[in-house]
Design a protein around this motif. Structure first.
Motif, PDB file in Angstrom:
ATOM      1  N   GLU A 190       0.828  -1.203   0.000  1.00  0.00           N
ATOM      2  CA  GLU A 190       0.000   0.000   0.000  1.00  0.00           C
ATOM      3  C   GLU A 190       0.864   1.255   0.000  1.00  0.00           C
ATOM      4  O   GLU A 190       2.011   1.230   0.434  1.00  0.00           O
ATOM      5  N   ALA A 191       0.291   2.328  -0.506  1.00  0.00           N
ATOM      6  CA  ALA A 191       0.889   3.647  -0.333  1.00  0.00           C
ATOM      7  C   ALA A 191       0.440   4.115   1.048  1.00  0.00           C
ATOM      8  O   ALA A 191      -0.693   4.538   1.256  1.00  0.00           O
ATOM      9  N   MET A 192       1.341   4.002   2.003  1.00  0.00           N
ATOM     10  CA  MET A 192       0.970   4.037   3.414  1.00  0.00           C
ATOM     11  C   MET A 192       0.864   5.442   3.987  1.00  0.00           C
ATOM     12  O   MET A 192       0.048   5.698   4.874  1.00  0.00           O
ATOM     13  N   GLY A 193       1.681   6.351   3.523  1.00  0.00           N
ATOM     14  CA  GLY A 193       1.669   7.708   4.054  1.00  0.00           C
ATOM     15  C   GLY A 193       2.984   8.390   3.752  1.00  0.00           C
ATOM     16  O   GLY A 193       3.931   7.759   3.284  1.00  0.00           O
ATOM     17  N   SER A 194       3.059   9.691   4.022  1.00  0.00           N
ATOM     18  CA  SER A 194       4.245  10.460   3.648  1.00  0.00           C
ATOM     19  C   SER A 194       5.505   9.991   4.369  1.00  0.00           C
ATOM     20  O   SER A 194       6.615  10.138   3.852  1.00  0.00           O
ATOM     21  N   LYS A 195       5.372   9.411   5.549  1.00  0.00           N
ATOM     22  CA  LYS A 195       6.532   8.947   6.301  1.00  0.00           C
ATOM     23  C   LYS A 195       7.135   7.681   5.697  1.00  0.00           C
ATOM     24  O   LYS A 195       8.358   7.469   5.747  1.00  0.00           O
ATOM     25  N   TYR A 196       6.288   6.829   5.119  1.00  0.00           N
ATOM     26  CA  TYR A 196       6.741   5.514   4.668  1.00  0.00           C
ATOM     27  C   TYR A 196       6.719   5.340   3.159  1.00  0.00           C
ATOM     28  O   TYR A 196       7.398   4.461   2.629  1.00  0.00           O
ATOM     29  N   GLY A 197       5.925   6.127   2.440  1.00  0.00           N
ATOM     30  CA  GLY A 197       5.780   5.907   1.013  1.00  0.00           C
ATOM     31  C   GLY A 197       5.041   4.611   0.737  1.00  0.00           C
ATOM     32  O   GLY A 197       4.184   4.188   1.505  1.00  0.00           O
ATOM     33  N   VAL A 198       5.386   3.964  -0.369  1.00  0.00           N
ATOM     34  CA  VAL A 198       4.810   2.658  -0.688  1.00  0.00           C
ATOM     35  C   VAL A 198       5.552   1.609   0.136  1.00  0.00           C
ATOM     36  O   VAL A 198       6.782   1.552   0.106  1.00  0.00           O
ATOM     37  N   ALA A 199       4.801   0.798   0.868  1.00  0.00           N
ATOM     38  CA  ALA A 199       5.433  -0.127   1.814  1.00  0.00           C
ATOM     39  C   ALA A 199       4.585  -1.379   1.990  1.00  0.00           C
ATOM     40  O   ALA A 199       3.395  -1.404   1.665  1.00  0.00           O
ATOM     41  N   VAL A 200       5.215  -2.415   2.500  1.00  0.00           N
ATOM     42  CA  VAL A 200       4.499  -3.613   2.936  1.00  0.00           C
ATOM     43  C   VAL A 200       3.952  -3.337   4.328  1.00  0.00           C
ATOM     44  O   VAL A 200       4.699  -2.921   5.220  1.00  0.00           O
ATOM     45  N   GLY A 201       2.649  -3.543   4.498  1.00  0.00           N
ATOM     46  CA  GLY A 201       2.011  -3.285   5.788  1.00  0.00           C
ATOM     47  C   GLY A 201       1.312  -4.520   6.317  1.00  0.00           C
ATOM     48  O   GLY A 201       1.474  -5.627   5.792  1.00  0.00           O
ATOM     49  N   THR A 202       0.542  -4.323   7.371  1.00  0.00           N
ATOM     50  CA  THR A 202      -0.216  -5.424   7.970  1.00  0.00           C
ATOM     51  C   THR A 202      -1.708  -5.115   7.925  1.00  0.00           C
ATOM     52  O   THR A 202      -2.126  -3.963   7.909  1.00  0.00           O
ATOM     53  N   ILE A 203      -2.512  -6.169   7.909  1.00  0.00           N
ATOM     54  CA  ILE A 203      -3.965  -6.014   7.859  1.00  0.00           C
ATOM     55  C   ILE A 203      -4.522  -5.786   9.254  1.00  0.00           C
ATOM     56  O   ILE A 203      -5.269  -4.841   9.498  1.00  0.00           O
ATOM     57  N   ASP A 204      -4.156  -6.650  10.196  1.00  0.00           N
ATOM     58  CA  ASP A 204      -4.626  -6.550  11.584  1.00  0.00           C
ATOM     59  C   ASP A 204      -6.125  -6.251  11.621  1.00  0.00           C
ATOM     60  O   ASP A 204      -6.907  -6.982  11.032  1.00  0.00           O
ATOM     61  N   HIS A 205      -6.512  -5.163  12.295  1.00  0.00           N
ATOM     62  CA  HIS A 205      -7.934  -4.785  12.358  1.00  0.00           C
ATOM     63  C   HIS A 205      -8.152  -3.432  11.690  1.00  0.00           C
ATOM     64  O   HIS A 205      -9.026  -2.665  12.084  1.00  0.00           O
ATOM     65  N   ARG A 206      -7.369  -3.167  10.658  1.00  0.00           N
ATOM     66  CA  ARG A 206      -7.362  -1.834  10.046  1.00  0.00           C
ATOM     67  C   ARG A 206      -8.456  -1.620   9.012  1.00  0.00           C
ATOM     68  O   ARG A 206      -8.765  -0.468   8.680  1.00  0.00           O
ATOM     69  N   PHE A 207      -9.042  -2.682   8.463  1.00  0.00           N
ATOM     70  CA  PHE A 207      -9.900  -2.536   7.296  1.00  0.00           C
ATOM     71  C   PHE A 207     -11.348  -2.952   7.586  1.00  0.00           C
ATOM     72  O   PHE A 207     -11.602  -3.783   8.451  1.00  0.00           O
ATOM     73  N   THR A 208     -12.259  -2.349   6.824  1.00  0.00           N
ATOM     74  CA  THR A 208     -13.691  -2.545   7.085  1.00  0.00           C
ATOM     75  C   THR A 208     -14.434  -3.271   5.969  1.00  0.00           C
ATOM     76  O   THR A 208     -15.477  -3.871   6.211  1.00  0.00           O
ATOM     77  N   ARG A 209     -13.922  -3.209   4.730  1.00  0.00           N
ATOM     78  CA  ARG A 209     -14.569  -3.870   3.596  1.00  0.00           C
ATOM     79  C   ARG A 209     -13.490  -4.429   2.673  1.00  0.00           C
ATOM     80  O   ARG A 209     -12.317  -4.048   2.757  1.00  0.00           O
ATOM     81  N   ALA A 210     -13.908  -5.317   1.784  1.00  0.00           N
ATOM     82  CA  ALA A 210     -12.943  -5.936   0.873  1.00  0.00           C
ATOM     83  C   ALA A 210     -13.659  -6.456  -0.359  1.00  0.00           C
ATOM     84  O   ALA A 210     -14.890  -6.578  -0.383  1.00  0.00           O
ATOM     85  N   GLY A 211     -12.882  -6.779  -1.383  1.00  0.00           N
ATOM     86  CA  GLY A 211     -13.489  -7.333  -2.583  1.00  0.00           C
ATOM     87  C   GLY A 211     -12.474  -7.637  -3.666  1.00  0.00           C
ATOM     88  O   GLY A 211     -11.294  -7.276  -3.573  1.00  0.00           O
ATOM     89  N   TYR A 212     -12.966  -8.322  -4.710  1.00  0.00           N
ATOM     90  CA  TYR A 212     -12.184  -8.552  -5.914  1.00  0.00           C
ATOM     91  C   TYR A 212     -12.267  -7.312  -6.802  1.00  0.00           C
ATOM     92  O   TYR A 212     -13.284  -6.613  -6.815  1.00  0.00           O
TER      93      TYR A 212
END
Length: 219
Positions: A190-212
């Motif tokens: 994901e493009a995570m933010g100005s501090k990290y740029g594009v980075a590998v992140g974690t899902i954890d409990h961060r997301f509310t919806r998903a799809g193909y």
């Protein structure tokens, strides 16, 4: 468990060799200075994810072997041609450590684009495969819902290239956000933010919806 050859904090010629190889393969480690810092760690994570290795960020013997194998590019490792989830994720992973700029308009005709926000990373990557997707995260999720392709976040954790969407206000977040699942259980690109740029992140409990993603072929 594989032995660790180099890891974050190391500073030696082995690190330099890893950095030079990552640059050759299109993963930006932030330079080849022999100093294993955050950007090198993130580039190693992206390479590992592309090769379907655990994205630890440390170079063990399996990662070292994959890096210095005869293959010219990790995208040749099990990736199918065309607008596939494998190809989509590989494109996104190759943008590791590119700049994050909120509201930027990534040039879909530029294969070397290096400036993204969260939604633009995904729409740009889709465009490189000939798939049109809106440039705003809410519109992307609306397109998924309209196509009847919504799935649960729990399902998306195991599906490479699934879209993960976070609504503004979730866990105190100020903005909507979108990422791609790596399909490994808890990792994203994901493009995570100005501090990290594009980075590998974690899902954890961060997301509310998903799809193909409409137009992308999944296994």
């Amino acid at each position: 468990m594989s032995d660790i050859i180099v890891k974050r904090g190391d500073d030696n010629e082995h690190v330099r060799a890893v950095q030079e190889r990552l640059e050759q393969l299109g993963f930006n480690p932030g330079g080849a200075d022999g100093d294993f810092g955050r950007k090198t760690e993130e580039a190693v994570q992206a390479f590992q994810a592309a090769w379907e290795l655990p994205p630890t960020g440390s170079v063990d013997d399996a990662t070292w072997g994959a890096l210095f194998s005869s293959a010219e590019d990790p995208s040749a490792h099990g990736a199918s041609e065309g607008a596939t989830a494998d190809a989509l994720v590989d494109l996104a992973l190759h943008q590791i450590n590119d700049r994050y700029v909120l509201g930027t308009d990534a040039d879909e005709n530029n294969p070397d684009e290096d400036e993204f926000d969260c939604a633009e990373l995904i729409s740009w990557s889709c465009a490189q495969l000939g798939v049109e997707l809106p440039s705003y995260s809410v519109s992307q999720m609306d397109a998924v819902a309209k196509a009847g392709l919504e799935i649960s976040v729990a399902e998306a954790t195991g599906i490479k290239g699934a879209l993960l969407f976070r609504s503004a206000g979730h866990n105190g977040s100020a903005y909507n956000h979108v990422a791609l699942s790596l399909g490994s259980g808890n990792e994203t690109i994901e493009a995570m933010g100005s501090k990290y740029g594009v980075a590998v992140g974690t899902i954890d409990h961060r997301f509310t919806r998903a799809g193909y993603i409409p137009g992308i072929t999944y296994p």
